[in-house]
Design a protein around this motif. Structure first.
Motif, short mmCIF file in Angstrom:
data_model
loop_
_atom_site.label_atom_id
_atom_site.label_comp_id
_atom_site.label_asym_id
_atom_site.label_seq_id
_atom_site.Cartn_x
_atom_site.Cartn_y
_atom_site.Cartn_z
N TYR A 174 2.41 -4.03 7.65
CA TYR A 174 3.36 -4.16 8.30
C TYR A 174 2.87 -3.69 9.53
N CYS A 175 3.66 -3.62 10.60
CA CYS A 175 3.25 -3.81 12.05
C CYS A 175 1.92 -3.71 12.70
N TYR A 176 1.28 -2.60 12.74
CA TYR A 176 -0.10 -1.73 13.19
C TYR A 176 -1.16 -3.00 12.97
N GLU A 177 -0.68 -3.04 11.06
CA GLU A 177 -1.91 -3.96 10.32
C GLU A 177 -2.08 -5.69 10.95
N VAL A 178 -0.47 -6.22 11.52
CA VAL A 178 -0.23 -7.92 11.23
C VAL A 178 -0.34 -7.76 13.03
N GLU A 208 -1.29 6.94 15.64
CA GLU A 208 -1.60 7.06 13.53
C GLU A 208 -0.94 8.23 13.28
N PRO A 209 -0.10 8.74 14.12
CA PRO A 209 1.03 9.77 13.38
C PRO A 209 2.09 9.26 13.63
N ALA A 210 2.73 7.43 14.15
CA ALA A 210 3.88 6.20 13.09
C ALA A 210 3.35 6.16 11.83
N ASN A 211 2.31 6.05 12.02
CA ASN A 211 1.93 5.39 10.74
C ASN A 211 2.24 6.53 9.65
N TRP A 212 1.80 7.28 9.72
CA TRP A 212 1.91 8.60 8.58
C TRP A 212 2.76 8.90 8.58
N LEU A 213 4.02 9.04 8.93
CA LEU A 213 5.19 9.29 9.24
C LEU A 213 6.27 7.54 8.54
N ASN A 214 5.85 6.77 8.60
CA ASN A 214 6.01 5.40 8.40
C ASN A 214 5.89 5.39 6.43
N ALA A 215 4.26 6.17 6.69
CA ALA A 215 3.61 5.68 5.40
C ALA A 215 4.71 6.76 4.28
N THR A 216 4.97 8.35 4.93
CA THR A 216 4.83 9.01 4.29
C THR A 216 6.13 9.90 3.48
N HIS A 217 6.77 9.66 4.83
CA HIS A 217 8.37 10.32 4.86
C HIS A 217 9.23 10.05 4.23
N PRO A 218 9.76 10.57 3.09
CA PRO A 218 10.52 10.16 2.44
C PRO A 218 11.82 9.44 2.47
N ASP A 219 12.86 9.52 4.22
CA ASP A 219 13.53 8.57 4.72
C ASP A 219 12.79 7.52 5.67
N SER A 220 11.61 7.00 5.13
CA SER A 220 11.15 5.86 5.57
C SER A 220 12.10 5.00 4.91
N GLN A 268 11.14 3.72 0.63
CA GLN A 268 11.82 3.96 0.33
C GLN A 268 11.47 2.57 -1.45
N GLY A 269 11.47 1.49 -0.69
CA GLY A 269 11.39 0.70 -1.34
C GLY A 269 10.52 -0.68 -0.95
N LEU A 270 10.17 -1.42 -1.83
CA LEU A 270 9.62 -2.39 -1.54
C LEU A 270 9.80 -3.39 -0.76
N ILE A 271 8.94 -3.80 0.37
CA ILE A 271 9.94 -4.57 1.77
C ILE A 271 8.30 -5.62 1.57
N VAL A 272 9.07 -7.18 1.28
CA VAL A 272 8.14 -7.98 1.69
C VAL A 272 9.17 -9.44 2.54
N ASP A 312 1.38 -1.33 -0.12
CA ASP A 312 0.26 0.07 -0.21
C ASP A 312 0.50 0.96 0.38
N VAL A 313 2.31 1.81 0.43
CA VAL A 313 2.72 2.51 0.96
C VAL A 313 3.34 2.51 -0.48
N GLN A 314 3.79 1.41 -1.06
CA GLN A 314 4.77 1.79 -2.26
C GLN A 314 3.09 2.35 -3.99
N ALA A 315 2.40 2.08 -2.88
CA ALA A 315 0.93 2.17 -4.26
C ALA A 315 0.71 3.89 -4.26
N GLY A 316 1.16 4.13 -2.81
CA GLY A 316 0.94 5.59 -2.10
C GLY A 316 -0.06 5.43 -1.26
N ARG A 317 -0.27 5.37 -0.89
CA ARG A 317 -0.61 4.74 0.45
C ARG A 317 -1.04 4.70 1.77
#
Length: 256
Positions: A71-75, A188-200, A204-208, A45-50
């Protein structure tokens, strides 16, 4: 944590759990392992911009109905729903990831579950470094073998724990946490940070990552690795091969 659309039998079928669950340690351990072996850690989802939704109903629909991972919040969120349905008390805790070059805020969520008066650290969302079954909070400063991995839990203050993993003969810090209870909403703030910050790393890339009884499959960008006790298999894959790997190795459909 509850969701109107959470149905315990559907969750158990999703993770391949056999038998009748009970509020005991055997169930806690088997639930954790079965989910790790069937629900991948992933950031599609993050890689798709969501920005992934932390609404319980959205998490349940994504992981159980659409057969995705997260990722962590979901699983850890879906695992918490299962614990509540089974009758195992738990709380979310905030953890500070220690695998980065610089000090980070407490952006990771883990779970402390209680069975027969004993507290167990449970975490299904720390990717390739994560524990593979519950860790007793009383098991301090000892080697904890889990399949082919070795972990250690120690204390860094009178209230903070530190989880470590034995990597190439040296202890690697994974994260620190304490018993202060949290709600998933607090992340919620950490989720937004992990999903949108360029340093996250998730931006930066796909992780599975998908754990297996004998090892773990990992896809990072265009690099696929399978790690087991017998060694490491590694290869570089094309964009077309990534889509095939998602289906064949991680049981994911990139379009869902």
């Amino acid at each position: 944590m509850k969701a109107a659309n959470f149905h315990l039998p559907s969750y158990l079928a999703r993770i391949g759990f056999e038998g009748e669950p009970s509020p005991d340690f055997d169930t806690l351990k088997r639930l954790m392992r079965r989910q790790l072996f069937s629900v991948p850690f992933e950031n599609l989802d993050v890689q798709a911009g969501r920005v992934p939704s932390l609404a319980p109903e959205a998490i349940c629909a994504k992981i159980v109905e659409r057969r995705r991972g997260g990722y962590c919040y979901e699983v850890n969120g879906i695992f918490a729903m299962a614990l509540e349905a089974v009758g195992i008390p738990y709380q979310f805790v905030a953890a500070r990831p220690m695998t980065y070059a610089i000090r980070r805020p407490k952006t990771h969520v883990a779970i402390i579950a209680s069975v027969d008066g004993t507290e167990w650290l449970c975490d299904l969302g720390f990717g390739s470094y994560g524990i593979r079954e519950p860790v007793n909070l009383r098991w301090l400063d000892r080697e904890i073998g889990q399949d082919y991995d070795t972990f250690r839990l120690t204390t860094v203050s009178d209230r903070d724990y530190l989880l470590q993993s034995l990597v190439d003969g040296a202890w690697k810090n994974l994260y620190e946490f304490n018993r202060c209870p949290q709600e998933l909403l607090d992340f919620e703030p950490a989720n937004w940070l992990n999903a949108t910050h360029p340093d996250s790393i998730f931006v930066q890339g796909l992780i599975v990552v998908l754990q297996h009884e004998s090892g773990k499959a990992m896809l990072s960008g265009d690099r696929f690795r399978y790690v087991s006790k017998g060694g490491v298999e590694e290869m570089i894959v094309s964009a077309e091969e990534v889509l095939e790997l998602l289906k064949r190795k991680f049981m994911l459909d990139g379009n869902r």
